[in-house]
Structure formats: C-alpha cells, structure tokens
Design an enzyme around this catalytic site. Structure first.
Site, mmCIF file in Angstrom:
data_model
loop_
_atom_site.group_PDB
_atom_site.id
_atom_site.type_symbol
_atom_site.label_atom_id
_atom_site.label_comp_id
_atom_site.label_asym_id
_atom_site.label_seq_id
_atom_site.Cartn_x
_atom_site.Cartn_y
_atom_site.Cartn_z
ATOM 1 N N SER A 1 0.824 -1.208 0.000
ATOM 2 C CA SER A 1 0.000 0.000 0.000
ATOM 3 C C SER A 1 0.857 1.257 0.000
ATOM 4 C CB SER A 1 -0.919 0.014 1.223
ATOM 5 O OG SER A 1 -1.679 -1.160 1.274
HETATM 6 N N1 SAH Z 1 -0.650 -5.256 4.124
HETATM 7 C C1 SAH Z 1 0.043 -5.455 2.875
HETATM 8 C C2 SAH Z 1 -0.822 -5.025 1.701
HETATM 9 C C3 SAH Z 1 -1.048 -6.197 0.853
HETATM 10 S S1 SAH Z 1 -2.230 -6.089 -0.434
HETATM 11 C C4 SAH Z 1 1.404 -4.775 2.838
HETATM 12 O O1 SAH Z 1 1.718 -4.032 3.787
HETATM 13 O O2 SAH Z 1 2.167 -5.000 1.905
HETATM 14 C C5 SAH Z 1 -3.469 -7.202 0.193
HETATM 15 C C6 SAH Z 1 -3.036 -8.612 0.446
HETATM 16 O O3 SAH Z 1 -4.191 -9.304 0.895
HETATM 17 C C7 SAH Z 1 -2.522 -9.356 -0.770
HETATM 18 O O4 SAH Z 1 -1.251 -9.856 -0.513
HETATM 19 C C8 SAH Z 1 -3.539 -10.480 -0.961
HETATM 20 O O5 SAH Z 1 -2.974 -11.694 -1.415
HETATM 21 C C9 SAH Z 1 -4.090 -10.634 0.447
HETATM 22 N N2 SAH Z 1 -5.417 -11.255 0.523
HETATM 23 C C10 SAH Z 1 -6.490 -11.074 -0.280
HETATM 24 N N3 SAH Z 1 -7.511 -11.845 0.117
HETATM 25 C C11 SAH Z 1 -7.075 -12.528 1.216
HETATM 26 C C12 SAH Z 1 -7.667 -13.511 2.075
HETATM 27 N N4 SAH Z 1 -8.926 -13.953 1.916
HETATM 28 N N5 SAH Z 1 -6.916 -14.004 3.082
HETATM 29 C C13 SAH Z 1 -5.639 -13.595 3.280
HETATM 30 N N6 SAH Z 1 -5.029 -12.685 2.489
HETATM 31 C C14 SAH Z 1 -5.734 -12.162 1.475
#
Ligand code: SAH
Length: 221
Positions: free
Chosen positions: A62
């Site tokens: 993000s």
């Molecule tokens: N917090 C992260 C942002 C990642 S983007 C950072 O600081 O980099 C969102 C993430 O959520 C992605 O990696 C995606 O694979 C994950 N995601 C999406 N749906 C999900 C689910 N049902 N369970 C676990 N992770 C999930």
C-alpha cells in the site's frame, strides 16, 4: 555501499505530516521500518515515493500514506494484540509490530507470505506471527484481538471477523467493489452490536475468498 535512503525518508515523513498524520508514535514506527526492504529490487529506488508498488501475484504494497492513516485510525496501544488480514509484503505488519505487543497476520499467497517472513527475520522482528490461510475466516485460535486491520477490500464489511474482536475493540477495513467506490470503514465493537464510521475513499486490491491453487510450475510474477 548501499544507497542512503534517509533523505527520501525524511521528505516522505514531512509529506505524511502535511497530509494529516500527527500521531508521533505512528510517524516514529514508519520511520523505523526500511520500506526499501519490502519492495522488489527493481522498485527500490521508488520505495519512499508516496505510491503503492507491485509485489508480485498481482498484489501491491500500500501507499505509505494509507499505511500511516490506517495505523493512526486503528488507535493501537502498547498492550494490544492486532490481527491483520493480507500480509502482502509484510510492511503494514512491521509498522504495527513497533506499536503493540503482538501482530497476527494472514496471507493467502504462499510465496508472498514466505518473502514477508524472511523480511521479519532479517529485521529481527519477533512479535509477528504469520501464517498461510484464508483471512475471511479470521484466526479464531488466537482471538480475541484488540484491533483488526483488513488490507484488502471486501465487497461488504467483513462482519464475520467482529466475533474475533474484543468488546470495545476496533476494526478497520476498506469496503467496496473491485477497484472502485471503496470506503475505509472503522467499526467499534459494542457488546453484541457495533458502531460504524466511514473514513474516506480508498483503493485496495480485493479480499478474495478461499485459497489459490499454487502449482510448483506456476510462474512467479
Ligand atoms: N498489508 C500489505 C498489503 C497487501 S495487499 C502490505 O503491507 O504489503 C493485500 C493482500 O491481501 C494481498 O497480498 C492479498 O494476497 C491478500 N489477501 C487477499 N484476500 C485474502 C484472504 N482472503 N486471506 C488472506 N489474504 C488475502
């Protein structure tokens, strides 16, 4: 000699302050985590720009402002246990790890999870517990949590997770359809009920139900 990112980091921190991040604990936590270690090598020179960056598997780390804003809105305290849904690069979890007792974080992409775990190890962050799983179900074994942060957008507020929130606890989540009209929502559990407030417009990758089928032959993005 490794590149010195400190000047760029200071400019980013000034930008975050200007845009309304005024919680000194949050700013200090952001300052203490080297974002350049959470992005792919090819994007390292852009690590302190206030933009999201690709991390593979069609996912993104993000934008720093959004990480700081969500962290500030979460009102995390020293003694808190926090659950994060969507480990991604691990950056948000690392920032939170500076502000609370323990962070639990779930990721549905095995490769992203492993890379994040390596980063936690390299930075000697010992208060993050991470695992592979479908975050829409939460992590009931370690519940209740003082705070829950969802870092992928669900079409509806993920109310299923409220049961894993301590009474009086706070959950922050982006809510809305894929890639548009998403709102950041803050929920506070209030006994059997909850109060909800909207905190503005955001844009996140979708929260996906279930686990991907990752074959050994699948190409890394
Ligand atoms: N917090 C992260 C942002 C990642 S983007 C950072 O600081 O980099 C969102 C993430 O959520 C992605 O990696 C995606 O694979 C994950 N995601 C999406 N749906 C999900 C689910 N049902 N369970 C676990 N992770 C999930």
């Amino acid at each position: 000699m490794p590149f010195d990112f400190s000047g760029r980091k200071l400019s980013l921190l000034a930008e975050l302050r200007r845009d309304g991040i005024n919680d000194e604990r949050v700013l200090k936590a952001v300052e203490s985590i080297p974002r350049e270690l959470f992005v792919p090598a090819t994007f390292q020179d852009r690590a302190y720009e206030n933009i999201p960056l690709p991390i593979g598997r069609a996912q993104t780390i993000s934008q720093p402002f959004i990480v700081a804003l969500m962290t500030q809105m979460l009102q995390v305290e020293d003694k808190h246990c926090v659950l994060e849904i969507g480990t991604g690069s691990g950056y948000q979890a690392a920032v939170l790890s500076r502000l609370c007792r323990r962070v639990f974080t779930l990721e549905r992409h095995q490769t992203l999870l492993q890379e994040a775990q390596k980063r936690f190890g390299a930075l000697r962050i010992h208060n993050i517990t991470s695992r592979f799983g479908d975050g829409t179900k939460g992590w009931p074994e370690a519940a209740p949590y003082d705070r829950i942060i969802v870092t992928a957008a669900a079409p509806e507020l993920p109310l299923r997770l409220v049961a894993q929130l301590r009474d009086g606890g706070v959950m922050i989540a982006p809510v809305g359809p894929e890639r548009r009209d998403q709102r950041l929502v803050r929920l506070r559990r209030n006994g059997d009920g909850h109060d909800v407030e909207e905190l503005g417009e955001v844009r996140f990758v979708p929260l996906v139900r279930g686990l991907p089928r990752e074959r050994a032959s699948q190409k890394e993005e």
